[in-house]
Design a protein around this motif. Structure first.
Motif, PDB file in Angstrom:
ATOM      1  N   ARG A 139       0.833  -1.210   0.000  1.00  0.00           N
ATOM      2  CA  ARG A 139       0.000   0.000   0.000  1.00  0.00           C
ATOM      3  C   ARG A 139       0.868   1.261   0.000  1.00  0.00           C
ATOM      4  NH1 ARG A 139      -2.432  -1.268   6.024  1.00  0.00           N
ATOM      5  NH2 ARG A 139      -0.644  -0.526   7.193  1.00  0.00           N
TER       6      ARG A 139
ATOM      7  N   GLY B 275     -10.476   3.783   4.771  1.00  0.00           N
ATOM      8  CA  GLY B 275     -10.256   2.347   4.568  1.00  0.00           C
ATOM      9  C   GLY B 275     -11.536   1.569   4.812  1.00  0.00           C
ATOM     10  N   ALA B 313      -8.751  -1.724  -0.128  1.00  0.00           N
ATOM     11  CA  ALA B 313      -8.915  -1.080   1.170  1.00  0.00           C
ATOM     12  C   ALA B 313      -8.200  -1.885   2.240  1.00  0.00           C
ATOM     13  CB  ALA B 313     -10.393  -0.940   1.515  1.00  0.00           C
ATOM     14  N   ASN B 314      -7.437  -1.199   3.063  1.00  0.00           N
ATOM     15  CA  ASN B 314      -6.906  -1.759   4.309  1.00  0.00           C
ATOM     16  C   ASN B 314      -7.725  -1.127   5.427  1.00  0.00           C
ATOM     17  OD1 ASN B 314      -3.349  -2.136   3.540  1.00  0.00           O
ATOM     18  ND2 ASN B 314      -5.116  -3.180   2.756  1.00  0.00           N
ATOM     19  N   HIS B 317      -6.758   2.621   5.212  1.00  0.00           N
ATOM     20  CA  HIS B 317      -6.264   3.123   3.930  1.00  0.00           C
ATOM     21  C   HIS B 317      -7.237   2.713   2.827  1.00  0.00           C
ATOM     22  CE1 HIS B 317      -2.490   2.570   6.225  1.00  0.00           C
ATOM     23  NE2 HIS B 317      -1.920   3.450   5.441  1.00  0.00           N
ATOM     24  N   GLY B 318      -7.567   3.659   1.948  1.00  0.00           N
ATOM     25  CA  GLY B 318      -8.314   3.329   0.739  1.00  0.00           C
ATOM     26  C   GLY B 318      -7.453   3.683  -0.460  1.00  0.00           C
TER      27      GLY B 318
END
Lengths: 374, 374
Positions: A139, B275, B313-314, B317-318
């Motif tokens: 990421r 995210g 997505a995490n 995070h996106g």
């Protein structure tokens, strides 16, 4: 209190398994000579954090500024906010530092480094910064070999003080088995050590060299050159981590207590009150060797019921089927039967709830609150 | 307050679109001569509910007993708890009824009907019951032609008082276009009317004949024989409903405000602080003609940015990419840029948050709290 007295759906945390996982990682880090900086994003709970950390003051890792604020209010002093900071969050981070929190932030680009430096200059504040390194293309982060690395470090001026480098082997979640995880751990270490050395050679002061993910932290054999390890879901475990090889199903500490509310006899379905609102929409095992749908099924005492899994989920309905295709007889799970569901992803399932019901030796011994939000 | 002053990630509710959707459904139900019993499970908010309902006292539908308790405490009197009740929830439902709530419960099997009848006898309480009908094999309910239907009705004795039948065309979420949705609506109506008639012919008193789902409620042309319509996500809309044909993308009232925190230049990625924790793990569009990943991207004013979507997505995070494969230039979305993400599934995304920031004419005019839990 008996487990069967709890309102469904709700979270059950097996205290012994949870404490064993916490202690195992503490011991490993001590043995290999690195600091453990556990990630508190899975638990989002004071009590969970206290068991994860080596001291009440930390160190620890957080994924949101709300986590930083809450854990600081409970006495945790040494925190890394391990998501790239952006301009609108500078002042909130600064507030915590002014109150005495040893908060460190991360970033991976010159733009943010300059903006933070300007902010620190104007606000007369020092904010410790780690540069985020991308070790596996997962990421965020700058590649350890990138020319930008030195540029970012150079753009940190005034109070924006470079103190270290940080990476997360996010791709290790796709590994299967100890060998693959160890390889990911070696790559994670090599990447961060390379980045740290480049910065040191360029004259920068690098105190913190931070790695971590549950798969790599579990299987790493060598952390030479690293100062600390971050990991989060290791303390609880889930089906995705079982698929990676970190845990066996019987090691997983978190489950959802549900109640059977009906059946579809012809289809062999058992329907419970544990839908995706309580289990989360996470389908992490969909890409693994064994797809558990929305979760694996245990009896009320946590004994795994082979082949049963939550195949379908609506908002407040979960549909349990037998993987073999055999119809489940309603007589085996009459209406009112309590079951426990192991989640694909502990962070995601836990986030749907306000508390953990802590179980030891079959009894509910405590309720630990947790929080959500940003 | 300006939208750009809000902390990210957070929910934005476009007041005009939301009120228009609420009013459209009220008007339609009035025109077709049925009661609107809106489902409050999407909003889980007093203010959202007040706009959905035709009166402050209801009628309304809920998916959990916590919703029933909260909305009752805010003055809603006429509620259906539209998930099959199970024994451990009887006393909690009874408490609400004792306090004056006109709560109705649903069930679909003889076992629960008998257990509830026993409970009512012992507790000297009357609990109104609807039998849940399975119109399309989607999840719970007894088939309208099933011999069990009369058996369930007959098993309701003492205070467990049969008052109606209820069905939900859950399979309509898989429809595409008005024609398919209308067919699902006709099947939904035919099924419930058949069930109601069978019970009436057998001598049972059936006052409430309840249908509903957003796709069928939107496209139905005839509710003859039904007394009421339930639907929930119609008031907000989402990408899944757009894929079904209920809405256009520009009709969707809910979005997530996010901030750009970085990029991966070589990959053409824009990385934001939105995210899966903020967007939910819902991947409802994965099975539709257009897969929006974790959401479609708009600028801060809600203008749709063609081809941009949240591919990965995490937790916090996106990753936004361009569907065409073209790299997004960091200069177009520098760090600090605010964007809005349209969700796959409004119920799931909203559930990750504590409030809606209500926007009208580009200004934040209110913050409406929402609740989670069971």
């Amino acid at each position: 209190m008996e487990i069967t007295e709890l309102r469904t759906p709700c979270l059950i945390l097996d205290e012994k398994k949870f404490r064993d996982h916490c202690n195992w990682m503490k011991d490993k880090c001590k043995r290999l000579g690195v600091n453990l900086r556990p990630h508190l994003k899975t638990g989002k709970s004071r009590e969970v954090a206290l068991c994860q950390m080596i001291s009440q003051e930390g160190p620890a890792t957080v994924s949101t500024l709300l986590e930083a604020e809450n854990f600081f209010s409970w006495g945790v002093r040494d925190l890394i906010y391990a998501v790239g900071i952006s301009p609108s969050k500078f002042s909130r981070a600064a507030e915590l530092i002014k109150k005495g929190c040893r908060l460190k932030v991360i970033l991976d680009n010159v733009e943010t480094a300059k903006a933070l430096s300007n902010f620190c200059e104007k606000s007369h504040i020092e904010i410790p910064v780690l540069i985020e390194i991308d070790c596996d293309g997962h990421r965020s982060g700058v590649k350890p070999v990138s020319p930008d690395l030195i540029g970012i470090a150079s753009a940190l001026t005034d109070g924006a003080k470079l103190v270290g480098v940080l990476t997360h082997a996010g791709d290790s979640y796709g590994c299967v088995g100890s060998k693959a995880c160890r390889k990911a751990a070696e790559n994670e270490r090599d990447s961060i050590v390379l980045a740290a050395n480049r910065l040191k050679e360029a004259g920068f002061n690098i105190e913190i060299i931070s790695v971590g993910s549950t798969p790599t932290a579990t299987f790493a054999e060598n952390w030479a050159g690293c100062t600390e390890v971050r990991c989060g879901v290791y303390c609880i475990g889930d089906l995705v981590m079982a698929g990676v090889g970190v845990y066996k199903l019987e090691d997983l500490a978190l489950s959802l207590l549900v109640e059977v509310i009906g059946h579809q006899k012809e289809k062999g379905w058992v329907i419970t009150d544990g839908g995706w609102m309580a289990l989360s929409r996470d389908r992490g095992t969909a890409s693994q060797a064994v797809d558990y749908g929305y979760g694996a099924v245990c009896d009320v005492n946590g004994k795994i019921l082979d082949n049963l899994y939550v195949k379908l989920a609506n908002q407040e309905h979960g549909v349990i089927v037998n993987r073999t295709g055999e119809a489940i007889s309603p007589e085996d799970f009459p209406v009112g039967t309590k079951l426990r569901i192991l989640p694909n992803h502990a962070c995601a399932m836990a986030a749907q709830h306000h508390s953990y019901h802590v179980v030891n030796d079959g009894k509910v011994i405590a309720e630990w609150p947790r929080f959500c939000g940003w």
